[in-house]
Design an enzyme around this catalytic site. Sequence first.
Site, PDB file in Angstrom:
ATOM      1  CB  CYS A  69      84.265  30.459 -63.107  1.00  0.00           C
ATOM      2  SG  CYS A  69      82.478  30.397 -63.209  1.00  0.00           S
TER       3      CYS A  69
ATOM      4  CG  HIS B  35      50.863  23.898 -58.477  1.00  0.00           C
ATOM      5  ND1 HIS B  35      50.818  22.525 -58.403  1.00  0.00           N
ATOM      6  CD2 HIS B  35      51.880  24.191 -59.323  1.00  0.00           C
ATOM      7  CE1 HIS B  35      51.778  22.019 -59.150  1.00  0.00           C
ATOM      8  NE2 HIS B  35      52.426  23.002 -59.728  1.00  0.00           N
TER       9      HIS B  35
END
Length: 637
Positions: A31, A559
């Site tokens: 699309c 992290h």
Amino acid sequence: MAEKVRDYPKLAKDILEAVGGEENVLSATRCATRLRIVLKRSKPDAKQLVASMPGVITVVENSGQFQVVIGQHVGEVHDEFVSLVKNDVSEDTQESKGTVVNRVIATMSAVFAPFIYILAAAGILQGMLILINLFSDSFAETGTYQVFSFISWAPFTFLPIFIAITASKHFKTNMYIAVAACAALVTPEWAGMAAEISEGAQTTFAGLPLSETVYTSSVLPPLFLVWILSYLERFLNKRINEVIRPLFVPLLCLVIMVPLTIVLIGPITTLGANGIANGYNFLAEYAPALAGAIIGAFWQVLVIFGVHWGITPMVLANFELYGRDSFQAYQTIAVMAQVGAVLGVIIKTRSQEIKKVGTSAGITGIFGITEPAIYGITLRFKKPFIYGCISGAVGAIAASFFNPYYFAYAGLPGPLTIVNGIDPEYPMSIWGILLGVGIAVILPIILIQLLGFGEDTAKQAGDNTLINEQGSSAQAAAAVNEDTRINEETVRAPFAGSVIPLDQVPDEVFSSGAMGKGVAIRPSGNKVYAPFNGTVVMTAPTKHAIGLRSDAGVELLIHVGLDTVNLEGKPFTVKVENDSTFEKGDLLLEFDKQSIEAEGLDTITPIIVTNSGDYEEIIFKDEADSTLDQELFTVIK
């Protein structure tokens, strides 16, 4: 948003490999912004893997499709992807995939997406003609106007032929037979017969009465024609001798399908489309504020899941029945609300990366394409998307008091198509749309300036870490005035261990620098200490990561371990709270190193400057090992 990618063959190949290869692909369409792939079997890790690829904005799995949101370069990627898929998926593709609703939405997307820009261009041309006629009463009498007028109406008049082309590809049937059958529906001869029937003439086909249905600009009749044709053609191909098949299959298809559509399929499907349109129009007429609120608030939610194409037949039916449509007027307001939310973030943020992404997303929003704005900014931070939905609803409600309509179809409703709301018979329509658009743009900007724009929820390679850009309650503590920023700041080691260059971390998102520059340390202990004075701006729900901002403005993500999000926080104990302040050396986090390693996970801990783009240079110390509080790197403004 991912960076701009020019190597489309590589991206297409990488996507194909990630989803399971050629043998796992049933079909692929596109699309305006998405590569839509129907898979035989879903792969659990495919979504995260594809979403992390450079050039991919995000991935949405919905309506039986694996939707890769790429943006304006989706056409090139789609062409390359299709060229790689050489397997025959003719009949297998027709097997059911998901629910009936999912298949209907997937079909609408596959049928309308390839030519939506043609309809959009024609709609803009009609808007330009409307605008010129406002300033020149005589222009409508000129040959120039007449030529441009029939150019602008041609795609809508012959819409069944466009549908024949795309639907034949989707349903895997002969395109030329489909075009010939749909072309018969829009011939002047049939239009003349239908006009005579509407005036009382009794015309029959094989004794069956014909209706007055006209098929120019129609959607469902040609769509159903091609769908049934796909079964008829396969049936005939299996039963007609191959010597005469090339002639007699088209002949039988035409003489069966065209009359069948005129007698049965066309009247029934047209009645269905008109019934849906009339249902919406009833709501829009007797409760316009409610209709506007629903569309203004939830239209972009439909866009997120890629199901917005399903509304196209109703909108086109409105134009065919009444020559106007209020849905697209409210739709434009919803689009502009997301653009306004992006502008609000651009004004509020200090991050140059967010400003850059927002500017690009805002520009595409001007053309009525909001996926980059949604995935790149508003949904990424959550609050802007919510503010946009609220503002769209408020703007649409305000517009509803002025009977807003579009009088020419807009393929991609947005700022460029607002003029489609001008008509002398409805002079207040355009003013209602402008009022609604004004509210939709300004209100989210105000809300974001007052309340902030929330947390960055972008997933980092399948990790659920949240990096807080600006929380409303953290504004006073975290915001740093530009005048107080220093030109240089040293970041010290939050724990002891072996220093590892970031590009050697066995995680592509960290090693590629996509999250920012930094280093990694494999810890020798089990505690994380503050590397500078600052504020806690984020603690991950699973406790494995923490986001900090120094008093001088350095934003740091620590992290602990790789893929430790899967441990659901069990080995971690956070010692601080969001928005709390700390001093260098304060204990921030503890973790059970043995438990993490027992699960087969690596404790290597990336330490990332997430706003690296705000700094001229980051100088790293060339050390193989680090002790607690040892200098790791220096950021230079």
